[in-house]
Scaffold this motif. Structure first.
Motif, PDB file in Angstrom:
ATOM      1  N   ARG A 130      39.416  42.980  38.008  1.00  0.00           N
ATOM      2  CA  ARG A 130      39.061  44.354  38.411  1.00  0.00           C
ATOM      3  C   ARG A 130      37.768  44.384  39.211  1.00  0.00           C
ATOM      4  O   ARG A 130      37.617  45.158  40.151  1.00  0.00           O
ATOM      5  CB  ARG A 130      38.869  45.240  37.176  1.00  0.00           C
ATOM      6  N   GLU A 131      36.833  43.540  38.779  1.00  0.00           N
ATOM      7  CA  GLU A 131      35.497  43.615  39.384  1.00  0.00           C
ATOM      8  C   GLU A 131      35.357  42.729  40.623  1.00  0.00           C
ATOM      9  O   GLU A 131      34.602  43.059  41.537  1.00  0.00           O
ATOM     10  CB  GLU A 131      34.447  43.251  38.323  1.00  0.00           C
ATOM     11  N   SER A 132      36.017  41.566  40.611  1.00  0.00           N
ATOM     12  CA  SER A 132      35.958  40.635  41.753  1.00  0.00           C
ATOM     13  C   SER A 132      37.360  40.092  41.972  1.00  0.00           C
ATOM     14  O   SER A 132      37.704  39.034  41.444  1.00  0.00           O
ATOM     15  CB  SER A 132      35.036  39.449  41.460  1.00  0.00           C
ATOM     16  N   PRO A 133      38.194  40.788  42.725  1.00  0.00           N
ATOM     17  CA  PRO A 133      39.613  40.439  42.819  1.00  0.00           C
ATOM     18  C   PRO A 133      39.901  39.001  43.235  1.00  0.00           C
ATOM     19  O   PRO A 133      40.923  38.451  42.858  1.00  0.00           O
ATOM     20  CB  PRO A 133      40.156  41.426  43.848  1.00  0.00           C
ATOM     21  N   ASP A 134      38.999  38.381  44.005  1.00  0.00           N
ATOM     22  CA  ASP A 134      39.317  37.006  44.439  1.00  0.00           C
ATOM     23  C   ASP A 134      38.657  35.950  43.558  1.00  0.00           C
ATOM     24  O   ASP A 134      38.746  34.758  43.839  1.00  0.00           O
ATOM     25  CB  ASP A 134      38.885  36.807  45.902  1.00  0.00           C
ATOM     26  N   ALA A 135      38.009  36.359  42.463  1.00  0.00           N
ATOM     27  CA  ALA A 135      37.206  35.402  41.679  1.00  0.00           C
ATOM     28  C   ALA A 135      38.072  34.373  40.964  1.00  0.00           C
ATOM     29  O   ALA A 135      39.209  34.624  40.589  1.00  0.00           O
ATOM     30  CB  ALA A 135      36.352  36.151  40.667  1.00  0.00           C
ATOM     31  N   VAL A 136      37.461  33.204  40.772  1.00  0.00           N
ATOM     32  CA  VAL A 136      38.066  32.126  39.987  1.00  0.00           C
ATOM     33  C   VAL A 136      37.370  32.106  38.632  1.00  0.00           C
ATOM     34  O   VAL A 136      36.141  32.188  38.560  1.00  0.00           O
ATOM     35  CB  VAL A 136      37.873  30.767  40.711  1.00  0.00           C
ATOM     36  N   ILE A 137      38.166  32.038  37.568  1.00  0.00           N
ATOM     37  CA  ILE A 137      37.553  31.898  36.242  1.00  0.00           C
ATOM     38  C   ILE A 137      37.709  30.457  35.760  1.00  0.00           C
ATOM     39  O   ILE A 137      38.627  29.744  36.167  1.00  0.00           O
ATOM     40  CB  ILE A 137      38.166  32.857  35.187  1.00  0.00           C
ATOM     41  N   PHE A 154      40.406  25.314  31.555  1.00  0.00           N
ATOM     42  CA  PHE A 154      41.349  25.833  32.547  1.00  0.00           C
ATOM     43  C   PHE A 154      40.600  26.619  33.617  1.00  0.00           C
ATOM     44  O   PHE A 154      39.822  27.531  33.289  1.00  0.00           O
ATOM     45  CB  PHE A 154      42.391  26.737  31.877  1.00  0.00           C
ATOM     46  N   VAL A 155      40.820  26.239  34.865  1.00  0.00           N
ATOM     47  CA  VAL A 155      40.159  26.900  35.999  1.00  0.00           C
ATOM     48  C   VAL A 155      41.263  27.477  36.882  1.00  0.00           C
ATOM     49  O   VAL A 155      42.199  26.758  37.260  1.00  0.00           O
ATOM     50  CB  VAL A 155      39.284  25.887  36.774  1.00  0.00           C
ATOM     51  N   VAL A 156      41.163  28.758  37.197  1.00  0.00           N
ATOM     52  CA  VAL A 156      42.259  29.430  37.918  1.00  0.00           C
ATOM     53  C   VAL A 156      41.743  30.759  38.487  1.00  0.00           C
ATOM     54  O   VAL A 156      40.821  31.361  37.923  1.00  0.00           O
ATOM     55  CB  VAL A 156      43.446  29.673  36.937  1.00  0.00           C
ATOM     56  N   ARG A 157      42.325  31.178  39.591  1.00  0.00           N
ATOM     57  CA  ARG A 157      41.979  32.500  40.105  1.00  0.00           C
ATOM     58  C   ARG A 157      42.442  33.537  39.067  1.00  0.00           C
ATOM     59  O   ARG A 157      43.573  33.431  38.557  1.00  0.00           O
ATOM     60  CB  ARG A 157      42.711  32.727  41.432  1.00  0.00           C
ATOM     61  N   ALA A 158      41.598  34.512  38.741  1.00  0.00           N
ATOM     62  CA  ALA A 158      41.940  35.480  37.685  1.00  0.00           C
ATOM     63  C   ALA A 158      43.264  36.169  38.010  1.00  0.00           C
ATOM     64  O   ALA A 158      44.117  36.360  37.129  1.00  0.00           O
ATOM     65  CB  ALA A 158      40.818  36.511  37.536  1.00  0.00           C
ATOM     66  N   SER A 159      43.456  36.520  39.288  1.00  0.00           N
ATOM     67  CA  SER A 159      44.688  37.233  39.655  1.00  0.00           C
ATOM     68  C   SER A 159      45.912  36.320  39.541  1.00  0.00           C
ATOM     69  O   SER A 159      46.993  36.772  39.180  1.00  0.00           O
ATOM     70  CB  SER A 159      44.569  37.782  41.080  1.00  0.00           C
TER      71      SER A 159
END
Ligand SMILES: Nc1nc2c(ncn2[C@@H]2O[C@H](COP(=O)(O)OP(=O)(O)O[C@H]3O[C@H](CO)[C@@H](O)[C@H](O)[C@@H]3O)[C@@H](O)[C@H]2O)c(=O)[nH]1
Length: 378
Positions: free
Chosen positions: A101-108, A207-212
């Motif tokens: 929601r806050e950073s649509p392209d972010a990776v978590i 696990f590393v992945v784009r949130a979307s």
């Protein structure tokens, strides 16, 4: 170099009965200082992640632990409270939905709160490689070179230099990652030995992945889970926040990320692994903990009679002909004679004496406390 902003996520759950009575229901393993550095495992985890973060890290934990977690962390760390424990997938999905929601392209990047990694530079390199690979739209994990054929961990089989999609394999190779063939969760001894011989790696729950991407893939696998996480995140900060959380959370499927996402995506060739160059320890039981302390020379007390005692905490200890690890910070003086391979854990209300080769049986003993009317000691 990765371009999308990076947000560390730390699911902090689990009851940690294998370190009882140091860890208790109200004081799980991640809140404990198990290295003698004056920092809990949770604090060390965030110390390691903070320099990599482009947005404040998010810790997801049970309601009962929010106050203790808050107390240990800097104000900028966000703490999300779960109404009940529903395994790792709902916790990570909830954090992902807030990030999306806050950073649509972010990776978590999701990392356990209670593991030990000391080579921070090598860890940072692995996370950077994983972020690069995640920007290709994949779920990315970090694979640990196994130190033993453990049956307590999952294993990751990679395609090495191969892979079903040569173009993707080449792109992954360029960032230091490999395609994953499959995950195998906690095999029996025989299979674990075969996996180690065949060069498989341990799954360390990273696990590393784009949130979307995480939420879109989850929407395919378990639609209600992705929709629930997004609904809760959308209500965040509004008047209905609490009502939505209470209503939606109990409907979220209790499932581990390994089963919900990693295994099905690996079968589709949508997972990559970065081989780690650092040592990793889940300090999962007293044997692992004793190993940690044996490696820290400074803490040992040795005698000519073969005594080797490691004291963790401020306990006053005297030993003859003994090899032991003693955990204690009470006023009691602890004296040992002729003990081999034991851990002694002295707390205000429980004294545990545990043979190192029987550490696995401790869970059984903790499980019996409730039946014996001693649930208050858990
Ligand atoms: N917030 C929250 N976190 C949770 C919950 N349940 C589990 N977690 C977190 O999810 C992670 C994995 O959960 P574990 O319960 O420790 O998993 P495991 O069965 O030991 O196996 C997983 O981790 C191993 C490495 O430690 C892996 O080897 C294995 O393949 C798998 O990924 C831990 O960081 C744990 O704190 C929950 O209800 N809430």
């Amino acid at each position: 170099m990765p371009e999308a902003p990076f947000v560390p996520v730390v699911p902090a759950g689990g009851s940690g009965t294998r370190l009882w009575p140091l860890s208790r229901r109200a004081r799980p393993k991640f809140l404990l200082d198990l290295t003698g550095q004056g920092r809990s495992l949770l604090q060390l985890t965030l110390d390691r992640l903070a320099p990599l973060a482009d947005r404040p890290p998010i810790v997801v934990t049970g309601r009962a632990h929010v106050a203790a977690v808050r107390e240990q962390l800097d104000e900028d760390v966000r703490v999300l409270a779960e109404p009940s424990a529903r395994n790792s997938m709902p916790a990570i999905a909830l954090a992902a939905a807030h990030v999306e929601r806050e950073s649509p392209d972010a990776v978590i990047g999701s990392f356990a709160a209670d593991h030990l990694i000391e080579e921070e530079a090598a860890f940072a390199r692995a996370v950077t490689a994983a972020r690069d690979a995640a920007e290709l739209g994949l779920l990315v994990t970090v694979g640990i070179a196994p130190a033993s054929p453990s049956t307590g961990f999952g294993y990751i089989e990679s395609a090495g230099d191969g892979g079903a999609d040569p173009a993707l394999s080449a792109r992954l190779r360029a960032v230091g990652a490999e395609p994953v063939v499959r995950f195998v969760e906690k095999p029996d001894r025989e299979r674990a030995e075969a996996f180690v011989d065949a060069g498989l790696r341990w799954n360390a729950g990273m696990f590393v992945v784009r949130a979307s991407v995480l939420l879109d893939e989850l929407a395919v696998q378990i639609p209600a889970l992705a929709a629930g996480a997004r609904e809760i995140a959308a209500a965040h900060g509004g008047a209905e926040e609490q009502e939505v959380l209470e209503r939606v959370w109990p409907t979220m499927t209790a499932i581990a990320i390994d089963h919900a996402l990693a295994e099905p995506l690996a079968a589709q060739g949508r997972v990559a692994v970065v081989p780690a160059e650092f040592d990793w320890d889940d300090v999962g039981d007293f044997a692992a903990l004793a190993r940690q302390f044996r490696e820290r020379e400074g803490a040992a007390r040795r005698g000519e009679d073969g005594t080797e005692v490691h004291v963790v905490g401020s306990a006053s200890v005297d030993a003859l002909s003994s090899r032991a690890t003693v955990y204690g910070s009470t006023d009691r003086h602890i004296a040992l004679v002729g003990l081999e391979g034991v851990s002694i854990v002295d707390t205000e209300d429980v004294l545990l004496v545990l043979a190192d080769e029987k550490v696995q049986a401790l869970q059984q003993l903790v499980g019996r406390l409730d039946e014996q009317g001693l649930g208050r000691l858990r």
